[in-house]
Design an enzyme around this catalytic site. Sequence first.
Site, PDB file in Angstrom:
ATOM      1  N   GLU A   4       8.846   2.361  11.646  1.00 23.89           N
ATOM      2  CA  GLU A   4       9.964   3.269  11.397  1.00 23.89           C
ATOM      3  C   GLU A   4       9.346   4.661  11.286  1.00 23.89           C
ATOM      4  O   GLU A   4       8.595   4.931  10.351  1.00 23.89           O
ATOM      5  CB  GLU A   4      10.625   2.853  10.063  1.00 23.89           C
ATOM      6  CG  GLU A   4      11.990   3.407   9.895  1.00 23.89           C
ATOM      7  CD  GLU A   4      12.866   3.041  11.057  1.00 23.89           C
ATOM      8  OE1 GLU A   4      13.249   3.980  11.781  1.00 23.89           O
ATOM      9  OE2 GLU A   4      13.144   1.843  11.280  1.00 23.89           O
ATOM     10  N   GLY A  53       1.830   5.662  13.453  1.00 29.30           N
ATOM     11  CA  GLY A  53       2.477   4.448  13.961  1.00 29.30           C
ATOM     12  C   GLY A  53       1.869   3.994  15.282  1.00 29.30           C
ATOM     13  O   GLY A  53       1.699   2.800  15.530  1.00 29.30           O
ATOM     14  N   GLY A  58       6.409   5.904   8.504  1.00 27.60           N
ATOM     15  CA  GLY A  58       5.598   7.114   8.405  1.00 27.60           C
ATOM     16  C   GLY A  58       5.645   7.871   9.718  1.00 27.60           C
ATOM     17  O   GLY A  58       6.623   7.778  10.461  1.00 27.60           O
ATOM     18  N   SER A  59       4.572   8.592  10.016  1.00 25.35           N
ATOM     19  CA  SER A  59       4.598   9.474  11.191  1.00 25.35           C
ATOM     20  C   SER A  59       4.435   8.679  12.486  1.00 25.35           C
ATOM     21  O   SER A  59       3.838   7.595  12.512  1.00 25.35           O
ATOM     22  CB  SER A  59       3.479  10.510  11.094  1.00 25.35           C
ATOM     23  OG  SER A  59       2.236   9.894  11.319  1.00 25.35           O
ATOM     24  N   GLU A  97       9.351  17.252  14.795  1.00 25.05           N
ATOM     25  CA  GLU A  97       9.757  16.987  13.412  1.00 25.05           C
ATOM     26  C   GLU A  97       8.967  17.900  12.463  1.00 25.05           C
ATOM     27  O   GLU A  97       7.738  17.884  12.453  1.00 25.05           O
ATOM     28  CB  GLU A  97       9.497  15.517  13.072  1.00 25.05           C
ATOM     29  CG  GLU A  97      10.045  15.142  11.701  1.00 25.05           C
ATOM     30  CD  GLU A  97       9.871  13.654  11.378  1.00 25.05           C
ATOM     31  OE1 GLU A  97       8.761  13.134  11.563  1.00 25.05           O
ATOM     32  OE2 GLU A  97      10.861  13.033  10.924  1.00 25.05           O
ATOM     33  N   LYS A 109       0.874  -1.180   0.000  1.00 22.20           N
ATOM     34  CA  LYS A 109       0.000   0.000   0.000  1.00 22.20           C
ATOM     35  C   LYS A 109       0.908   1.226   0.000  1.00 22.20           C
ATOM     36  O   LYS A 109       1.372   1.677   1.039  1.00 22.20           O
ATOM     37  CB  LYS A 109      -0.882  -0.037   1.250  1.00 22.20           C
ATOM     38  CG  LYS A 109      -2.218   0.672   1.148  1.00 22.20           C
ATOM     39  CD  LYS A 109      -2.193   2.112   0.674  1.00 22.20           C
ATOM     40  CE  LYS A 109      -2.150   3.118   1.782  1.00 22.20           C
ATOM     41  NZ  LYS A 109      -1.931   4.507   1.301  1.00 22.20           N
ATOM     42  N   CYS A 149      13.363  11.045   7.109  1.00 22.71           N
ATOM     43  CA  CYS A 149      13.354  10.756   8.552  1.00 22.71           C
ATOM     44  C   CYS A 149      14.731  11.025   9.124  1.00 22.71           C
ATOM     45  O   CYS A 149      14.880  11.307  10.296  1.00 22.71           O
ATOM     46  CB  CYS A 149      13.045   9.305   8.849  1.00 22.71           C
ATOM     47  SG  CYS A 149      11.906   8.546   7.767  1.00 22.71           S
TER      48      CYS A 149
HETATM   49  C1  UN1 Z   1      14.227   7.982   5.293  1.00 21.95           C
HETATM   50  O1  UN1 Z   1      14.623   9.096   5.563  1.00 21.95           O
HETATM   51  O2  UN1 Z   1      13.026   7.696   5.442  1.00 21.95           O
HETATM   52  O3  UN1 Z   1      20.005   7.320   4.912  1.00 21.95           O
HETATM   53  C2  UN1 Z   1      15.099   6.934   4.721  1.00 21.95           C
HETATM   54  C3  UN1 Z   1      19.236   7.881   4.156  1.00 21.95           C
HETATM   55  C4  UN1 Z   1      18.539   7.092   3.084  1.00 21.95           C
HETATM   56  C5  UN1 Z   1      17.274   6.502   3.612  1.00 21.95           C
HETATM   57  C6  UN1 Z   1      16.420   7.464   4.340  1.00 21.95           C
HETATM   58  N1  UN1 Z   1      19.419   6.079   2.602  1.00 21.95           N
HETATM   59  O4  UN1 Z   1      18.972   9.062   4.275  1.00 21.95           O
END
Ligand code: UN1
Length: 497
Positions: A250, A233, A228-229, A385, A175, A284
């Site tokens: 994550e 989560g 996601g957020s 964030e 999804k 992230c």
């Molecule tokens: C993410 O920010 O959701 O290390 C993943 C990194 C990338 C992956 C980021 N290889 O910034």
Amino acid sequence: MPETFKNFIGGEWAVPSTGDYFENRNPADWNEVIGRFPRSGPDDMTRAIASAKRGFARWSKTPAPLRGQVLQRVGDLLVERKEQIARAMTREMGKVLAETRGDVQEGIDTAFYAATEGRRLFGRVVPSELRSKWAMSYRRPIGVAGLITPFNFPLAIPTWKMFPALLCGNAVIFKPAEDVPHTGHLLVEVLIDAGLPPEVVQLVHGQGSVVGRAMIEHPDVPVISFTGSTETGSVIGATCGKLHKRLSLEMGGKNAMIVMDDADLDLALDGVLWGAFGTTGQRCTATSRLILHQKIHERFLKMVCDRAERLRLGPGLDEKTEVGPLIHDEARQKVGDYVEIAKKEGATVAIGGKIPGDKRLECGWFYEPTVFAGVKPGMRVEQEEIFGPALAVLKVGSLDEAIKVNNDVQYGLSSALYTRDVNAAFRAMEDLDNGITYVNAPTIGAEAHLPFGGVKQTGNGHREGGWEVYDFYSETKTIYVDYSGTLQRAQIDTYTE
Ligand code: UN1
């Protein structure tokens, strides 16, 4: 007339049961419609799950080395289609071409790693405490894995989940985020063209609150992986907890780069610009806090502002562009809101803090790279964030203080330290409370063959990438074989000689 796309359910491209579609537009030019994608309903998800169970029955019996061969072909096809997918990705989510090529490359790396894992998938054989008895463990597939993925890495993140899940013998339901359905479509095409048995993968487009929810609540999807957020989560976590599902989360980050007074400042400057403004800050792992030693604070802040102000905004398809647009209106609005919050809290907007005036950019979700100076620990722009091109700068007097500032947030994904002092680097490596720490490199740049994930509110203890993710997508089974021909009771019939 824009193209109308389908789901992939039951081994074929299928129209949604709802007959309903949503438009996907280019964030660098919202007049450009990329396509119409299914706004699926719970019925589509129910059919996808039933089909995935059939796919699982077959795929889980396929020897792992053969599953690996399919992933090898997936990698080969991604290599062939790298440029096409990168362009489609830039068009639908905005980041610059160099980065979308990198995103596809991360998928290629993940595919080739998974392919070789087909000839390992190690279990263990250990000595039994009894004679004439073997004790061992091996990995088994689990079932149907439900994967919910974000917009910022439209190819790489789905592959982080999908390829190990498939290699371990699971079927997958994918999804993708509503902002990046086209890349999701192209990825599923690759899997099918590579020879993956059709019912092993299902693609269901639509809203998280409808199809995502239907998947998470369904008892026949025992494994869920979500990026996601942190807010979403937690909701997913509550449902999975009730249903005893295996869940990998994550989520957010508030990643800091620490620059000490002995650092190579030119190197740190390149690092912070890339970490903070790459992907328009929508990672992230983005560098959203810059913690500067007081001795270099003024000088380095000026260096950052001078360069960040000159970053070239534009559509990601233009090779000269350095920073693309945000993903949508709401994301841009959020950055604007934090600019107001920062001012109210007493921070200074050193550069940026507004939508660019440039006529060329007026139909995209652009926002100027923004630097907040005079930020104090605990301010909202230091804690929360923002997920945009906004960097909060703090001043500290020592490495210990920098580590404390780094650690005093709810998140714990990534951190970076610039210094020439090897002892300081190793001490920080131990004390920085994050899942990933970089020394003399920015907070972004994880490689596909190493574990990826964060501590505290960033995750729930699982890792993606590398070897560890294979634990998540497989069930360990323990086997004892007693060939002594007599009843031997563990813990009781033990031998002393
Ligand atoms: C993410 O920010 O959701 O290390 C993943 C990194 C990338 C992956 C980021 N290889 O910034």
